[in-house]
Design a protein around this motif. Structure first.
Motif, mmCIF file in Angstrom:
data_model
loop_
_atom_site.group_PDB
_atom_site.id
_atom_site.type_symbol
_atom_site.label_atom_id
_atom_site.label_comp_id
_atom_site.label_asym_id
_atom_site.label_seq_id
_atom_site.Cartn_x
_atom_site.Cartn_y
_atom_site.Cartn_z
ATOM 1 N N ALA A 295 0.876 -1.021 0.041
ATOM 2 C CA ALA A 295 -0.063 -0.413 0.259
ATOM 3 C C ALA A 295 0.830 1.113 0.333
ATOM 4 C CB ALA A 295 -0.798 -0.157 1.334
ATOM 5 N N ALA A 296 1.800 1.225 0.827
ATOM 6 C CA ALA A 296 2.775 2.284 1.065
ATOM 7 C C ALA A 296 3.835 2.314 -0.524
ATOM 8 C CB ALA A 296 3.889 2.273 2.005
ATOM 9 N N GLU A 297 3.450 1.677 -2.035
ATOM 10 C CA GLU A 297 4.216 1.419 -2.661
ATOM 11 C C GLU A 297 5.705 1.488 -2.143
ATOM 12 O OE1 GLU A 297 2.782 4.000 -5.514
ATOM 13 O OE2 GLU A 297 1.169 4.016 -5.174
ATOM 14 N N ILE A 298 6.668 1.044 -1.273
ATOM 15 C CA ILE A 298 7.528 0.595 -0.966
ATOM 16 C C ILE A 298 8.166 0.255 -2.450
ATOM 17 C CG2 ILE A 298 9.614 0.073 0.437
ATOM 18 C CD1 ILE A 298 7.654 1.697 1.686
ATOM 19 N N ARG A 299 9.640 0.957 -2.925
ATOM 20 C CA ARG A 299 10.276 0.649 -3.800
ATOM 21 C C ARG A 299 12.214 1.256 -3.242
ATOM 22 N NH1 ARG A 299 9.210 4.728 -7.629
ATOM 23 N NH2 ARG A 299 8.064 5.782 -6.221
ATOM 24 N N PRO A 300 12.203 0.755 -3.148
ATOM 25 C CA PRO A 300 14.472 0.607 -2.619
ATOM 26 C C PRO A 300 15.517 0.663 -3.806
ATOM 27 C CG PRO A 300 13.874 -0.785 -1.496
ATOM 28 C CD PRO A 300 12.487 -1.646 -2.784
ATOM 29 N N SER A 301 14.542 -0.161 -4.560
ATOM 30 C CA SER A 301 15.836 0.277 -5.661
ATOM 31 C C SER A 301 15.271 2.290 -6.740
ATOM 32 C CB SER A 301 15.090 -0.664 -7.179
ATOM 33 O OG SER A 301 13.581 -0.359 -7.165
ATOM 34 N N PRO B 90 -7.148 5.306 -1.102
ATOM 35 C CA PRO B 90 -6.629 6.076 -0.030
ATOM 36 C C PRO B 90 -6.149 5.792 0.973
ATOM 37 C CG PRO B 90 -7.886 7.092 -1.573
ATOM 38 C CD PRO B 90 -7.906 5.802 -2.065
ATOM 39 N N LEU B 91 -6.793 5.469 1.426
ATOM 40 C CA LEU B 91 -7.366 4.683 2.636
ATOM 41 C C LEU B 91 -6.019 3.975 3.479
ATOM 42 C CD1 LEU B 91 -8.674 5.017 5.903
ATOM 43 C CD2 LEU B 91 -10.247 3.121 4.932
ATOM 44 N N ALA B 92 -5.860 2.924 2.165
ATOM 45 C CA ALA B 92 -4.669 1.670 2.489
ATOM 46 C C ALA B 92 -3.321 2.211 2.481
ATOM 47 C CB ALA B 92 -5.101 0.679 1.585
ATOM 48 N N GLN B 93 -3.896 3.334 1.369
ATOM 49 C CA GLN B 93 -2.019 4.327 1.592
ATOM 50 C C GLN B 93 -1.607 4.763 3.129
ATOM 51 O OE1 GLN B 93 -2.647 6.332 -1.758
ATOM 52 N NE2 GLN B 93 -1.949 5.010 -3.016
ATOM 53 N N THR B 94 -2.771 5.483 3.057
ATOM 54 C CA THR B 94 -2.326 6.029 3.932
ATOM 55 C C THR B 94 -2.007 5.072 6.291
ATOM 56 O OG1 THR B 94 -3.739 7.874 4.094
ATOM 57 C CG2 THR B 94 -3.507 7.478 6.850
ATOM 58 N N ILE B 95 -3.034 3.773 5.429
ATOM 59 C CA ILE B 95 -2.783 2.979 6.928
ATOM 60 C C ILE B 95 -0.647 2.564 6.739
ATOM 61 C CG2 ILE B 95 -3.449 1.045 8.194
ATOM 62 C CD1 ILE B 95 -5.853 1.179 7.227
ATOM 63 N N GLY B 96 -0.578 1.667 5.669
ATOM 64 C CA GLY B 96 1.103 1.923 5.142
ATOM 65 C C GLY B 96 1.834 2.784 5.489
ATOM 66 N N ILE B 97 1.452 4.202 4.908
ATOM 67 C CA ILE B 97 2.539 4.928 5.540
ATOM 68 C C ILE B 97 2.422 5.384 6.563
ATOM 69 C CG2 ILE B 97 3.225 7.908 5.131
ATOM 70 C CD1 ILE B 97 1.272 7.596 2.591
ATOM 71 N N SER B 98 1.852 4.859 7.992
ATOM 72 C CA SER B 98 1.885 5.673 8.489
ATOM 73 C C SER B 98 2.534 4.306 10.168
ATOM 74 C CB SER B 98 0.694 5.746 9.926
ATOM 75 O OG SER B 98 -0.169 4.311 9.729
ATOM 76 N N VAL B 99 2.190 2.844 9.558
ATOM 77 C CA VAL B 99 3.173 1.902 9.241
ATOM 78 C C VAL B 99 4.299 1.473 9.348
ATOM 79 C CG1 VAL B 99 3.228 -0.828 10.174
ATOM 80 C CG2 VAL B 99 0.772 0.318 9.396
ATOM 81 N N MET B 100 4.865 1.906 7.707
ATOM 82 C CA MET B 100 5.708 1.733 7.497
ATOM 83 C C MET B 100 6.826 2.735 7.623
ATOM 84 S SD MET B 100 5.707 -1.395 5.734
ATOM 85 C CE MET B 100 7.221 -1.635 5.191
ATOM 86 N N GLY B 101 6.383 4.368 8.196
ATOM 87 C CA GLY B 101 6.936 5.082 8.179
ATOM 88 C C GLY B 101 8.114 4.834 9.552
ATOM 89 N N THR B 102 6.312 4.268 10.445
ATOM 90 C CA THR B 102 7.269 4.039 11.778
ATOM 91 C C THR B 102 8.033 3.043 12.146
ATOM 92 O OG1 THR B 102 4.564 5.259 12.856
ATOM 93 C CG2 THR B 102 5.892 3.534 14.574
ATOM 94 N N LEU C 191 2.654 5.177 20.914
ATOM 95 C CA LEU C 191 2.001 6.129 20.950
ATOM 96 C C LEU C 191 2.564 7.293 19.234
ATOM 97 C CD1 LEU C 191 1.042 8.556 22.005
ATOM 98 C CD2 LEU C 191 2.492 9.052 23.642
ATOM 99 N N ARG C 192 4.151 6.699 19.448
ATOM 100 C CA ARG C 192 4.263 7.672 18.523
ATOM 101 C C ARG C 192 4.093 7.390 16.257
ATOM 102 N NH1 ARG C 192 5.461 12.457 17.113
ATOM 103 N NH2 ARG C 192 6.103 13.133 15.023
ATOM 104 N N TRP C 193 3.393 6.001 16.586
ATOM 105 C CA TRP C 193 2.821 5.367 15.611
ATOM 106 C C TRP C 193 0.676 6.288 15.234
ATOM 107 C CZ3 TRP C 193 -1.920 1.404 15.942
ATOM 108 C CH2 TRP C 193 -2.535 1.118 14.310
ATOM 109 N N GLU C 194 0.832 5.942 16.292
ATOM 110 C CA GLU C 194 -1.170 6.908 16.891
ATOM 111 C C GLU C 194 -0.642 8.433 15.922
ATOM 112 O OE1 GLU C 194 -1.916 6.414 20.540
ATOM 113 O OE2 GLU C 194 -2.180 4.384 20.150
ATOM 114 N N MET C 195 0.154 9.253 16.349
ATOM 115 C CA MET C 195 0.389 10.563 15.823
ATOM 116 C C MET C 195 1.227 10.131 14.173
ATOM 117 S SD MET C 195 2.591 12.114 18.981
ATOM 118 C CE MET C 195 2.586 13.927 18.441
ATOM 119 N N ASN C 196 2.030 9.514 14.006
ATOM 120 C CA ASN C 196 1.728 9.675 12.999
ATOM 121 C C ASN C 196 0.532 9.207 11.882
ATOM 122 O OD1 ASN C 196 4.716 9.509 12.991
ATOM 123 N ND2 ASN C 196 5.307 8.272 13.330
ATOM 124 N N LEU C 197 -0.344 7.864 12.183
ATOM 125 C CA LEU C 197 -1.319 8.245 11.069
ATOM 126 C C LEU C 197 -2.295 9.425 11.220
ATOM 127 C CD1 LEU C 197 -2.799 5.705 10.223
ATOM 128 C CD2 LEU C 197 -4.408 6.019 12.848
#
Length: 579
Positions: free
Chosen positions: A36-42, A369-381, A515-521
């Motif tokens: 969902a976060a479209e992680i592309r390390p390459s 977009p909802l899945a992207q938001t959750i994915g961004i918060s989880v992977m970013g955390t 707590l930081r994950w909650e804020m990141n969401l």
């Protein structure tokens, strides 16, 4: 005699199966969030991306220190500070009464309700208290940038919209904190006053507030620090300040100006934190009688006590003058609020938001977009956890710096190298957390392009600075006696960390991370405003197109998402305390 080989599964087997199922669920959720976060390390190794980042880094130097631009920077920093001060004042003015009303021990349960007859009046008081808590929950669930967008549409561009957004958003936070602090005081003074026939107002002023004042003042000052950071990014949606200037300079590719503005932002945040710490220490001298701080003050010379008391009056006058200036600087006294068309514009905007758009096609379009938001918060955390954990070790003085009584001989060069590593890591953590996520998004877009991957990297970099600082401070605050025992047995620093420090501070580290994950969401719901993907892009597009009924639907979705996140966070914290 026949032997029955069948047996019931043992508790250990059930526990193992449960752990395997949980691990499979977590792994599946991680894969979904990754996609969902479209992680592309390459993308980070792409030559074009590397060239873009290098061009950006080269363009940062030298910073623009020309006198005309420094005037612009000074005006923007002053506007950001004014928005933060006025927003904090509004949040106190609204959050404190709502916090009192939301205090359960005053209106719903506890010693004050024990001797009263239940009836329509007490039921109404309880209903008002519950309504106040629900309102506070809604106000703090909607991100401040979302409030900023709504106020920009309602009252127009400028610092007034940013101030109103901060006031509404942070009054929800402060009201909830005030209510929690008021409920946690010692109930015995309340019971004593209530037994003499004191009213609720008298009980609050004479019993609750004297006990809750230190914690309330300390959190208010901390909220002001948060408001400074929030005010710095409200400019991205047209509320003025440093964020507005950074957005313009980035769009003009004038990176020298960007570096100057970022340095000004870091200095402003650092100065705000230093002033806040100084005020907390100074106000601690005015502690209630019987406290250690009050005894220490009584033991000091008479001249010092007199200077401190006179200094409190000077601080009060200075704070009052600062708040008065902030309301003037943000446009409260220039007639904007007295505009005859203001109420009509606001009411027209609210009517346009009602009723929410519940068209099935629109609801289904929010799935991605909802899945992207959750994915961004989880992977970013998770990225922030990795960065914070790696930088927290050299930023922990008890791990990286030699003690004066440490065994063995250590050369001056080794001590200097350790001190340099400690100082540089601390500076790196301060830089990562001082730059807001929306600024990091603009930088990450240069590396990986528009989309949720840029938002993930932005949250990871900012979270790494925040968690790194919290992790380092937690590691330094671990009790010393078990560590001394390990040192006496010849344990090395890594062994001391694994067997001495981490077992003691693990619950605190988990609590900070959740707590930081909650804020990141909350943050990830608005990153799309500058190209970071998620629900923010849907919010921006619908506001630009004037589809305000869809905005109310998006607010409901964000509110439900935040409530669900709070529930998950509470469950994780409860699980942490049970193990």
């Amino acid at each position: 005699m026949a032997v029955n080989l069948a047996r019931a599964p043992r508790g250990e087997d059930l526990l193992t199966v449960r752990r395997l199922v949980a691990a499979a669920v977590y792994a599946s959720a991680l894969v979904i969030c990754w996609r969902a976060a479209e992680i592309r390390p390459s993308a980070l190794l792409d030559p074009a991306s590397i060239q873009s980042v290098w061009t950006f880094i080269k363009g940062l130097f030298p910073p623009d220190l020309s006198l005309p631009f420094l005037r612009v920077v000074g005006a923007a920093a002053s506007q950001t500070l004014g928005i933060a001060l006025a927003g904090t004042a509004l949040s106190i003015a609204v959050g404190l009464p709502l916090g009192v009303l939301a205090t359960r021990s005053l209106w719903e349960r506890g010693v004050l309700m024990a001797g009263e007859k239940t009836g329509a009046f007490t039921f109404m008081l309880s209903l008002m208290s519950r309504a106040a808590r629900a309102l506070l929950g809604f106000l703090r669930a909607v991100p401040d940038l979302m409030w900023g967008l709504l106020f920009v549409v309602a009252v127009g561009l400028g610092s007034l919209a940013g101030t109103l957004a901060l006031g509404v958003s942070y009054c929800g936070v402060m009201g909830r904190v005030y209510a929690d602090v008021f409920e946690d005081v010692d109930p015995r003074p309340l019971e004593a006053l209530h037994a003499t026939g004191a009213t609720r107002a008298q009980v609050f002023l004479r019993a609750i507030w004297p006990q809750a004042a230190p914690a309330s003042i300390a959190y208010t000052l901390y909220t002001f620090e948060c408001c400074v950071r929030a005010a710095s990014v409200l400019g991205f949606i047209g509320a003025g300040g440093i964020g507005y200037e950074i957005n313009i300079s980035m769009r003009l590719f004038d990176y020298g100006q960007v570096l100057t503005l970022i340095l000004a932002l870091v200095i402003l945040v650092a100065a705000t934190e230093a002033i806040s710490r100084w005020l907390r220490a100074r106000l601690h001298a005015n502690a209630p009688p019987g406290s250690l701080a009050h005894q220490h003050l009584d033991d000091s010379p008479g001249l010092f006590r007199r200077l401190v008391r006179e200094g409190e009056t000077g601080i009060s006058l200075l704070v009052f003058a600062a708040f008065a200036w902030s309301f003037y600087a943000t446009g409260f006294f220039n007639g904007s609020l007295l505009d005859s068309q203001l109420l009509s514009r606001v009411s027209r905007f609210i009517r346009a938001m009602m009723p929410p758009d519940v068209d099935p096609a629109f609801i289904l379009s929010l799935g991605v977009p909802l899945a992207q938001t959750i994915g961004i918060s989880v992977m970013g955390t998770l990225l922030g956890i990795g960065i914070g954990a790696a930088l927290s070790l050299p930023a922990t003085s008890r791990l990286i710096l030699h003690r004066d009584d440490a065994a063995g001989r250590h050369s001056r060069a080794e001590r200097l190298a350790r001190r340099l590593a400690y100082t540089s890591t601390r500076l790196a953590l301060n830089g990562l957390r001082s730059i807001p996520e929306l600024v990091w998004v603009l930088v990450c877009i240069l590396a990986v392009g528009l989309g949720p991957f840029a938002g993930t990297l932005a949250i990871g970099l900012h979270t790494g600075g925040v968690l790194g600082k919290l992790y380092a401070e937690t590691l330094e605050e671990a009790p010393e006696r078990p560590l001394e025992a390990l040192r006496a047995s010849g344990a090395r620093p890594l062994q001391i960390l694994v067997w001495g420090i981490l077992p003691q501070v693990r619950p605190t580290l988990v609590s900070y991370t959740v707590l930081r994950w909650e804020m990141n969401l909350r943050v990830s719901t608005v990153l799309g405003l500058v190209g970071g993907g998620g629900l923010g892009l849907a919010i921006y597009n619908n506001i630009q197109l004037g589809f305000y009924s869809r905005i109310s639907t998006l607010i409901i979705v964000i509110y439900a998402l935040v409530i669900a996140t709070d529930w998950i966070g509470n469950r994780l914290r409860a699980y942490r305390t049970s193990i």
